[in-house]
Design an enzyme around this catalytic site. Sequence first.
Site, short mmCIF file in Angstrom:
data_model
loop_
_atom_site.label_atom_id
_atom_site.label_comp_id
_atom_site.label_asym_id
_atom_site.label_seq_id
_atom_site.Cartn_x
_atom_site.Cartn_y
_atom_site.Cartn_z
N GLY A 111 -11.78 -45.55 -52.41
CA GLY A 111 -11.56 -44.79 -51.17
C GLY A 111 -12.80 -44.04 -50.71
O GLY A 111 -12.94 -43.74 -49.52
N GLU A 114 -14.71 -46.52 -48.83
CA GLU A 114 -13.96 -46.75 -47.59
C GLU A 114 -14.17 -45.61 -46.60
O GLU A 114 -14.29 -45.83 -45.39
CB GLU A 114 -12.47 -46.93 -47.90
CG GLU A 114 -12.19 -48.21 -48.66
CD GLU A 114 -10.74 -48.31 -49.10
OE1 GLU A 114 -10.32 -47.50 -49.96
OE2 GLU A 114 -10.02 -49.18 -48.59
N1 COA Z 1 -9.09 -40.25 -59.44
C1 COA Z 1 -8.77 -39.19 -60.21
N2 COA Z 1 -9.64 -38.58 -61.04
C2 COA Z 1 -10.90 -39.06 -61.07
C3 COA Z 1 -11.30 -40.17 -60.30
C4 COA Z 1 -10.33 -40.77 -59.45
N3 COA Z 1 -10.62 -41.80 -58.66
N4 COA Z 1 -12.61 -40.44 -60.56
C5 COA Z 1 -13.00 -39.52 -61.46
N5 COA Z 1 -11.98 -38.69 -61.77
C6 COA Z 1 -11.97 -37.56 -62.72
C7 COA Z 1 -11.96 -38.04 -64.16
O1 COA Z 1 -10.64 -38.35 -64.57
C8 COA Z 1 -12.52 -36.83 -64.86
O2 COA Z 1 -11.52 -35.85 -64.94
P1 COA Z 1 -11.30 -35.01 -66.32
O3 COA Z 1 -12.59 -34.25 -66.50
O4 COA Z 1 -10.14 -34.12 -66.01
O5 COA Z 1 -11.06 -36.01 -67.38
C9 COA Z 1 -13.56 -36.31 -63.88
O6 COA Z 1 -13.20 -36.85 -62.59
C10 COA Z 1 -14.98 -36.78 -64.17
O7 COA Z 1 -14.98 -38.19 -64.25
P2 COA Z 1 -15.51 -39.02 -65.54
O8 COA Z 1 -14.83 -40.35 -65.53
O9 COA Z 1 -15.41 -38.19 -66.77
O10 COA Z 1 -17.05 -39.17 -65.14
P3 COA Z 1 -18.04 -40.32 -65.65
O11 COA Z 1 -19.40 -39.88 -65.23
O12 COA Z 1 -17.81 -40.66 -67.06
O13 COA Z 1 -17.64 -41.62 -64.77
C11 COA Z 1 -17.02 -42.80 -62.76
C12 COA Z 1 -17.80 -41.62 -63.38
C13 COA Z 1 -17.09 -42.66 -61.24
C14 COA Z 1 -17.68 -44.13 -63.18
C15 COA Z 1 -15.54 -42.75 -63.25
O14 COA Z 1 -15.04 -41.44 -63.02
C16 COA Z 1 -14.64 -43.72 -62.56
O15 COA Z 1 -14.68 -44.90 -62.84
N6 COA Z 1 -13.78 -43.23 -61.64
C17 COA Z 1 -12.77 -44.02 -61.00
C18 COA Z 1 -13.38 -44.89 -59.95
C19 COA Z 1 -12.34 -45.77 -59.29
O16 COA Z 1 -11.76 -46.63 -59.90
N7 COA Z 1 -12.09 -45.51 -58.01
C20 COA Z 1 -11.17 -46.27 -57.24
C21 COA Z 1 -9.83 -45.64 -57.26
S1 COA Z 1 -8.69 -46.60 -56.29
#
Ligand code: COA
Length: 259
Positions: A111, A114
């Site tokens: 998103g 997007e």
């Molecule tokens: N929805 C909800 N929470 C999210 C999120 C999302 N799309 N993306 C990140 N967060 C949260 C994580 O759960 C984490 O929360 P916590 O500290 O309570 O556990 C916090 O944000 C930090 O993210 P984290 O994953 O620990 O950071 P990272 O540096 O290890 O990884 C990303 C960064 C962006 C690679 C990883 O967060 C990720 O893959 N996010 C989802 C991306 C995704 O699939 N987006 C499409 C959704 S339809």
Amino acid sequence: MSYQTLLTQLENGIFTVTINRPDKLNALNKDVFNDLDEMLHHVQSNHQIKSVIITGAGNKAFVAGADITEFGNLSIEEGKKLAKRGQDIFNRIENNNKPIIAAVNGFALGGGCELAMACHFRIASENAKFGQPEVNLGLIPGYGGTQRLTQLIGKGRSIELLISANIIDAATALQYGLVNYVVPQDELLNKAKTLLENINTKAPLAVAACIKAANTVWNENKNGFDEEIELFGNCFGTEDMKEGSSAFLEKRKAIFTGK
Ligand code: COA
């Protein structure tokens, strides 16, 4: 105007909107959508706002996607409703008559990508990363991503990104035409503001008409060339068109009023 999830600042006609959930990498939950909805009404009604920058809080993420914690037990109908809500808001960004640009300061995933694509154009910091990783979740983009990514970077590259969930860096996004500029992170907002300061000196109704005409390329119900004729003609009914032409002939700077 106060928001739960947005920080806003109005300076010299430029309204900077910062999505502010940095501990969740600015993921788009219901509250963010409600605030974006409200913010778009405010942009429309506040005549001091000439253009908008959307960015994310912190130096790690623009928006890391829709908030996955809200996907839990959605039914098929609820899933459609969520996509409709996101698309309605992003369509309002895309069709806004004031320029709205994305200053992408880190992850723009799902998103987030997007949202950036719904903006009129994008500037990225060097650490920005773009992708549509929904297939990792058994999903597809729902807020216009399949359409806008294909419009912006072409079908082959778009389908590859959509079905591989690959993440691309800022340099690749620039090469693909997904972003217009890549700058160091500490220069990102200044670059966005400099671009908008120039745009804000132009005739607002003509700027709005350019956005409308360009968007018509993807409107199946309208012929863009006919729309251009209509919008071009309408310019002759504006005070700004008379002012712009007179100023040119009188060798002075035009002063536009948006009328
Ligand atoms: N929805 C909800 N929470 C999210 C999120 C999302 N799309 N993306 C990140 N967060 C949260 C994580 O759960 C984490 O929360 P916590 O500290 O309570 O556990 C916090 O944000 C930090 O993210 P984290 O994953 O620990 O950071 P990272 O540096 O290890 O990884 C990303 C960064 C962006 C690679 C990883 O967060 C990720 O893959 N996010 C989802 C991306 C995704 O699939 N987006 C499409 C959704 S339809």
